[in-house]
Each structure stands twice: as C-alpha cells, then as structure tokens.
Design a protein around this motif. Structure first.
Motif, mmCIF file in Angstrom:
data_model
loop_
_atom_site.group_PDB
_atom_site.id
_atom_site.type_symbol
_atom_site.label_atom_id
_atom_site.label_comp_id
_atom_site.label_asym_id
_atom_site.label_seq_id
_atom_site.Cartn_x
_atom_site.Cartn_y
_atom_site.Cartn_z
ATOM 1 N N VAL A 77 5.388 11.440 1.648
ATOM 2 C CA VAL A 77 4.849 10.218 2.233
ATOM 3 C C VAL A 77 4.406 9.307 1.092
ATOM 4 C CG1 VAL A 77 2.523 11.199 2.496
ATOM 5 C CG2 VAL A 77 3.220 9.262 3.917
ATOM 6 N N TYR A 78 4.560 8.012 1.303
ATOM 7 C CA TYR A 78 4.272 7.028 0.258
ATOM 8 C C TYR A 78 3.237 6.020 0.749
ATOM 9 C CZ TYR A 78 8.807 8.806 -1.301
ATOM 10 O OH TYR A 78 9.844 9.622 -1.677
ATOM 11 N N LEU A 79 2.577 5.423 -0.195
ATOM 12 C CA LEU A 79 1.705 4.291 0.102
ATOM 13 C C LEU A 79 1.971 3.222 -0.949
ATOM 14 C CD1 LEU A 79 -0.543 3.242 1.996
ATOM 15 C CD2 LEU A 79 -2.184 3.973 0.250
ATOM 16 N N GLN A 80 2.654 2.176 -0.524
ATOM 17 C CA GLN A 80 2.891 1.033 -1.405
ATOM 18 C C GLN A 80 1.704 0.096 -1.268
ATOM 19 O OE1 GLN A 80 5.488 0.287 -3.590
ATOM 20 N NE2 GLN A 80 4.201 -1.460 -4.171
ATOM 21 N N MET A 81 1.058 -0.175 -2.380
ATOM 22 C CA MET A 81 -0.142 -1.005 -2.373
ATOM 23 C C MET A 81 0.122 -2.253 -3.197
ATOM 24 S SD MET A 81 -3.069 1.926 -2.833
ATOM 25 C CE MET A 81 -2.585 2.322 -4.509
ATOM 26 N N ASN A 82 0.055 -3.386 -2.556
ATOM 27 C CA ASN A 82 0.276 -4.669 -3.233
ATOM 28 C C ASN A 82 -1.004 -5.482 -3.238
ATOM 29 O OD1 ASN A 82 3.015 -4.006 -3.493
ATOM 30 N ND2 ASN A 82 3.507 -4.951 -1.527
ATOM 31 N N MET A 83 -1.071 -6.396 -4.178
ATOM 32 C CA MET A 83 -2.222 -7.301 -4.290
ATOM 33 C C MET A 83 -3.535 -6.513 -4.278
ATOM 34 S SD MET A 83 -0.957 -10.469 -1.918
ATOM 35 C CE MET A 83 -2.365 -11.453 -2.402
ATOM 36 N N LEU A 84 -3.620 -5.533 -5.125
ATOM 37 C CA LEU A 84 -4.801 -4.676 -5.176
ATOM 38 C C LEU A 84 -6.035 -5.448 -5.621
ATOM 39 C CD1 LEU A 84 -3.128 -1.489 -6.592
ATOM 40 C CD2 LEU A 84 -4.579 -1.550 -4.562
ATOM 41 N N LYS A 85 -7.169 -5.018 -5.097
ATOM 42 C CA LYS A 85 -8.446 -5.662 -5.387
ATOM 43 C C LYS A 85 -9.357 -4.679 -6.108
ATOM 44 C CE LYS A 85 -8.029 -8.146 -0.997
ATOM 45 N NZ LYS A 85 -8.665 -8.414 0.318
ATOM 46 N N PRO A 86 -10.270 -5.167 -6.925
ATOM 47 C CA PRO A 86 -11.182 -4.261 -7.641
ATOM 48 C C PRO A 86 -11.982 -3.360 -6.709
ATOM 49 C CG PRO A 86 -11.264 -6.441 -8.617
ATOM 50 C CD PRO A 86 -10.420 -6.557 -7.378
ATOM 51 N N GLU A 87 -12.348 -3.856 -5.549
ATOM 52 C CA GLU A 87 -13.121 -3.042 -4.608
ATOM 53 C C GLU A 87 -12.307 -1.918 -3.980
ATOM 54 O OE1 GLU A 87 -12.658 -6.350 -4.499
ATOM 55 O OE2 GLU A 87 -12.391 -7.087 -2.434
ATOM 56 N N GLU A 88 -11.011 -1.888 -4.265
ATOM 57 C CA GLU A 88 -10.169 -0.795 -3.767
ATOM 58 C C GLU A 88 -10.041 0.335 -4.780
ATOM 59 O OE1 GLU A 88 -6.902 -3.419 -2.567
ATOM 60 O OE2 GLU A 88 -7.438 -2.949 -0.474
ATOM 61 N N THR A 89 -10.794 0.238 -5.831
ATOM 62 C CA THR A 89 -10.898 1.351 -6.767
ATOM 63 C C THR A 89 -11.493 2.548 -6.041
ATOM 64 O OG1 THR A 89 -11.142 -0.068 -8.710
ATOM 65 C CG2 THR A 89 -12.076 2.158 -8.836
ATOM 66 N N ALA A 90 -10.754 3.666 -6.073
ATOM 67 C CA ALA A 90 -11.182 4.848 -5.317
ATOM 68 C C ALA A 90 -10.257 6.005 -5.643
ATOM 69 C CB ALA A 90 -11.132 4.552 -3.813
ATOM 70 N N VAL A 91 -10.641 7.141 -5.153
ATOM 71 C CA VAL A 91 -9.722 8.278 -5.136
ATOM 72 C C VAL A 91 -9.002 8.239 -3.796
ATOM 73 C CG1 VAL A 91 -9.475 10.769 -5.223
ATOM 74 C CG2 VAL A 91 -11.185 9.635 -6.654
#
Length: 117
Positions: A77-91
């Motif tokens: 399974v994949y998760l393509q993440m675009n336009m990432l934001k600093p608040e999305e910093t996480a494990v």
C-alpha cells in the motif's frame, strides 16, 4: 507483518511517497490505512483504502493532496503525499483491518517524515 518505508526530510511544499509492504498471502483480505503521530499527541487517521482498492477515505486535512493506493499483486500500500506542510511532520504508520471491519489489528513500525519550513 507490515514494513513501512519512504520517510525522510523534505521541505514545505515537497512531495513524498510512503510504501508499506505486507508479508503473507492474505493481503487482499485487509483494508489498509495510514495514520500519523507526533510526540504528545494521539495517533491521527490519514487515509484508508478498501480491499479491492476502489474505495478510499481521507482525513479532511489531507484531501486533495494525499493519495492512498494499493497493489495487491505486490502486497503493498502506498501513500503519495503532495504539498507537504511543516505541521505534517510525524511518524507515519500503516495498518491493516481484517475484512475492512472492526479495529486495525496489525501495525507497521512507522516511518518518520520531517517537513521543514
């Protein structure tokens, strides 16, 4: 067993693709999800995909930017993440839900994503 990978350090606005490889022969029996967690906060739902891959659910905060997909032939399974934001910093964790009902019973070890501003 679930093995997540693909995390790393990116800049705000960048893209990243996470992968989660599952072992075993019954991958098609599980809906798959992605969650994320930062220190001191509860684990947060990000996205889910059903067993056949034709139905997805997203958290409002990632709609239009993240895409979950799966390749049942590759047990991944994949998760393509675009336009990432600093608040999305996480494990980021992948998880499996047997037959798409009930709780997520299997969890990967997590992959760390850091988004710098």
């Amino acid at each position: 067993q679930l093995q997540a990978s693909g995390g790393g350090l990116v800049q705000s606005g960048d893209s990243l693709r996470l992968s989660c490889a599952a072992s075993g022969r019954s991958f098609r029996s599980y809906s798959m999800g992605w969650f994320r967690q930062t220190p001191g906060k509860e684990r947060e739902f990000v996205a889910q995909i059903n067993r056949s891959g034709d139905s997805t659910i997203y958290a409002d905060s990632v709609k239009g930017r993240f895409t979950i997909s799966r390749d049942n032939a590759k047990n991944t399974v994949y998760l393509q993440m675009n336009m990432l934001k600093p608040e999305e910093t996480a494990v980021y964790y992948c998880a499996a839900q047997y037959l798409g009902v009930g709780r997520y019973g299997y969890w990967g070890q997590g992959t760390e994503v850091t988004v710098s501003s």
